[in-house]
Design a protein around this motif. Structure first.
Motif, short mmCIF file in Angstrom:
data_model
loop_
_atom_site.label_atom_id
_atom_site.label_comp_id
_atom_site.label_asym_id
_atom_site.label_seq_id
_atom_site.Cartn_x
_atom_site.Cartn_y
_atom_site.Cartn_z
N ARG A 146 -2.66 -33.93 -44.35
CA ARG A 146 -3.21 -32.65 -43.90
C ARG A 146 -4.73 -32.75 -43.75
O ARG A 146 -5.31 -32.29 -42.76
CB ARG A 146 -2.89 -31.56 -44.94
CG ARG A 146 -1.43 -31.11 -44.97
CD ARG A 146 -1.12 -30.36 -46.26
NE ARG A 146 -0.09 -29.34 -46.11
CZ ARG A 146 0.35 -28.58 -47.08
NH1 ARG A 146 -0.13 -28.69 -48.30
NH2 ARG A 146 1.29 -27.67 -46.86
N ARG A 155 12.15 -12.61 -45.77
CA ARG A 155 11.02 -13.09 -46.58
C ARG A 155 9.73 -12.34 -46.23
O ARG A 155 8.88 -12.12 -47.08
CB ARG A 155 10.79 -14.60 -46.36
CG ARG A 155 11.99 -15.46 -46.59
CD ARG A 155 12.39 -15.50 -48.03
NE ARG A 155 11.57 -16.39 -48.84
CZ ARG A 155 11.41 -16.29 -50.15
NH1 ARG A 155 11.99 -15.29 -50.80
NH2 ARG A 155 10.67 -17.15 -50.80
N TYR A 194 4.07 -35.72 -52.46
CA TYR A 194 3.28 -34.49 -52.27
C TYR A 194 1.83 -34.86 -51.97
O TYR A 194 1.19 -34.31 -51.07
CB TYR A 194 3.38 -33.59 -53.52
CG TYR A 194 2.69 -32.25 -53.36
CD1 TYR A 194 3.06 -31.36 -52.34
CD2 TYR A 194 1.67 -31.85 -54.22
CE1 TYR A 194 2.43 -30.13 -52.19
CE2 TYR A 194 1.04 -30.62 -54.08
CZ TYR A 194 1.42 -29.76 -53.07
OH TYR A 194 0.80 -28.54 -52.92
N SER A 236 3.29 -19.20 -57.89
CA SER A 236 3.93 -18.72 -56.66
C SER A 236 5.33 -19.34 -56.59
O SER A 236 5.80 -19.91 -57.58
CB SER A 236 3.10 -19.17 -55.45
OG SER A 236 3.16 -20.58 -55.36
N1 NAP Z 1 0.30 -22.42 -55.40
C1 NAP Z 1 -0.54 -23.38 -55.70
O1 NAP Z 1 -0.95 -23.53 -56.87
C2 NAP Z 1 -1.05 -24.30 -54.65
C3 NAP Z 1 -2.04 -25.23 -55.00
C4 NAP Z 1 -2.51 -26.11 -54.03
C5 NAP Z 1 -2.01 -26.04 -52.75
N2 NAP Z 1 -1.04 -25.14 -52.43
C6 NAP Z 1 -0.53 -25.13 -51.06
O2 NAP Z 1 -0.50 -23.78 -50.63
C7 NAP Z 1 0.55 -23.59 -49.70
C8 NAP Z 1 1.28 -22.31 -50.01
O3 NAP Z 1 1.89 -22.44 -51.26
P1 NAP Z 1 2.37 -21.17 -52.09
O4 NAP Z 1 1.79 -21.32 -53.44
O5 NAP Z 1 2.18 -19.93 -51.35
O6 NAP Z 1 3.93 -21.53 -52.20
P2 NAP Z 1 5.22 -20.64 -51.90
O7 NAP Z 1 5.12 -19.34 -52.59
O8 NAP Z 1 6.38 -21.52 -52.20
O9 NAP Z 1 5.11 -20.40 -50.34
C9 NAP Z 1 5.37 -21.41 -49.43
C10 NAP Z 1 5.98 -20.82 -48.19
O10 NAP Z 1 6.30 -21.89 -47.30
C11 NAP Z 1 7.57 -21.60 -46.76
N3 NAP Z 1 8.30 -22.78 -46.31
C12 NAP Z 1 8.77 -23.79 -47.07
N4 NAP Z 1 9.49 -24.63 -46.31
C13 NAP Z 1 9.46 -24.14 -45.04
C14 NAP Z 1 10.03 -24.54 -43.81
N5 NAP Z 1 10.81 -25.64 -43.70
N6 NAP Z 1 9.81 -23.78 -42.72
C15 NAP Z 1 9.08 -22.66 -42.80
N7 NAP Z 1 8.52 -22.22 -43.95
C16 NAP Z 1 8.72 -22.95 -45.05
C17 NAP Z 1 8.32 -20.92 -47.86
O11 NAP Z 1 9.40 -20.22 -47.29
P3 NAP Z 1 10.76 -19.94 -48.09
O12 NAP Z 1 10.42 -18.77 -48.93
O13 NAP Z 1 11.75 -19.68 -47.03
O14 NAP Z 1 11.07 -21.18 -48.89
C18 NAP Z 1 7.26 -20.04 -48.47
O15 NAP Z 1 7.18 -18.80 -47.83
C19 NAP Z 1 1.42 -24.84 -49.75
O16 NAP Z 1 1.23 -25.54 -48.55
C20 NAP Z 1 0.90 -25.63 -50.93
O17 NAP Z 1 0.94 -27.03 -50.70
C21 NAP Z 1 -0.57 -24.26 -53.35
#
Ligand code: NAP
Length: 324
Positions: A195, A61, A188, A223
């Motif tokens: 957090r 990854r 969620y 994402s």
């Molecule tokens: N994207 C948005 O619109 C948005 C909005 C508000 C808040 N957020 C917050 O932003 C953060 C990042 O989100 P993102 O958009 O970057 O999502 P993402 O692309 O799904 O990235 C999340 C990452 O967390 C990893 N992860 C999930 N479960 C895990 C575990 N058990 N152990 C270790 N790593 C783990 C995933 O790894 P794998 O690839 O192995 O699954 C992935 O690399 C999240 O905490 C989310 O709540 C995002």
């Protein structure tokens, strides 16, 4: 400080304050090709940190991001840290494997999951609460000595979400009766409230040490996070965008769906939390669009007795005290 919220690309924040990261050791969770953390790592590589510790469940990854970093700035050292945030024992193991790292200047806890079907971590905790929040509680506890070793102006940034507005901590039943009453969105929201409250309490406890602590809403970024959004939920989201209709938080206060932004814009507020010198008087705050946004938090989140209760609950769940 940007006293008013502004959606800005990461480059704009780094141009202003990025020299503060030169020579630093930065620890990031949730790194992958399409994730906000992956973009964050890439952005930070342009300002010459000494070492980026990039954490994920599997090295494959992280590898595409490492390749991009090497192409952008070959002087930046990277180190992969294998860690499953859904397994407290694995977090202990991973942190022990960093025994040779004397200090960590900045932690960006970005990894997370959104609205999966009901499940539990290896420790039997509802998975969103476990991965999005409890893992960070333990991780920060274990890494705090290294952040303290880095001294004042080091930072601990916990990524949260606008979902904090629609959630509360179900203190008497955080696992939704073993899934029987599980609601993906409520869970969620609960994990994001946890957090934000964790950061509030942590900032109080760290006040004498001048360590920066912020929770942040990165905004809406396409994402890997949307993988569990059902067609019905997708339709609801699209309709909410199209109608421009306001949503209501737990206190009944109106708020708008956040606009879709780029991953660079998503990573920007994390960088603001790490290094913007002008927000230091607001330690412990919730940041959104590169500014302090505590006015977005509802009454359950800002109630201090809830922060204390959550801390105690979390100590029970990790099986040990987190004393500062
Ligand atoms: N994207 C948005 O619109 C948005 C909005 C508000 C808040 N957020 C917050 O932003 C953060 C990042 O989100 P993102 O958009 O970057 O999502 P993402 O692309 O799904 O990235 C999340 C990452 O967390 C990893 N992860 C999930 N479960 C895990 C575990 N058990 N152990 C270790 N790593 C783990 C995933 O790894 P794998 O690839 O192995 O699954 C992935 O690399 C999240 O905490 C989310 O709540 C995002």
């Amino acid at each position: 400080m940007l006293s008013k919220q502004n959606i800005l690309p990461s480059e704009a924040i780094l141009e202003r304050y990025g020299t503060r990261l030169a020579g630093k050791t930065i620890f990031i969770t949730g790194v992958s090709k399409d994730s906000i953390a992956g973009e964050l790592a890439l952005q930070l590589s342009s300002v010459n940190p000494a070492l980026l510790i990039l954490s994920a469940r599997s090295e494959s990854r992280v590898q595409p991001i490492v390749e991009k970093i090497k192409a952008r700035n070959p002087n930046v050292a990277t180190r992969f840290l294998k860690m499953d945030l859904g397994d407290l024992k694995d977090i202990h193991r991973a942190v022990h494997s960093l025994d040779d790292v004397p200090k960590i200047d900045h932690i960006a806890a970005v990894a997370g999951i959104m609205m999966p079907p009901y499940g539990t971590t290896a420790d039997g905790v509802e998975s969103q609460f476990g991965v999005n929040y409890l893992a960070n509680f333990l991780l920060v506890k274990l890494l705090l000595p290294k952040v303290e070793a880095a001294g004042p102006h080091s930072s601990i940034i916990i990524v949260a979400s606008s979902a904090v507005r629609s959630g509360i901590i179900n203190f008497d039943d955080i696992g939704y009766s073993d899934g029987k009453t599980y609601d993906t969105l409520a869970a969620y929201g609960q994990s994001n409230v946890a957090r934000v409250m964790f950061v509030k309490r942590l900032a109080q406890k760290l006040s004498a040490k001048r360590i920066r602590v912020y929770s942040i809403d990165p905004g809406a970024v396409q994402s890997g996070l949307q993988r569990h959004v059902t067609p019905e939920m997708g339709t609801f989201i699209e309709q909410s965008y199209a109608s421009g209709q306001a949503l209501r938080d737990v206190d009944g206060k109106e708020y708008k769906m956040p606009p879709w932004t780029s991953s660079s814009e998503g990573a920007a507020t994390i960088i603001t939390g790490m290094i913007d010198p002008t927000i230091e008087t607001s330690n412990g705050s919730f940041l959104h669009n590169n500014a302090v946004a505590d006015e977005e938090l509802h009454s359950h989140v800002v109630t201090q007795s809830n922060w204390v209760r959550l801390w105690g609950l979390s100590e029970n769940l990790i099986g040990g005290k987190f004393t500062i």
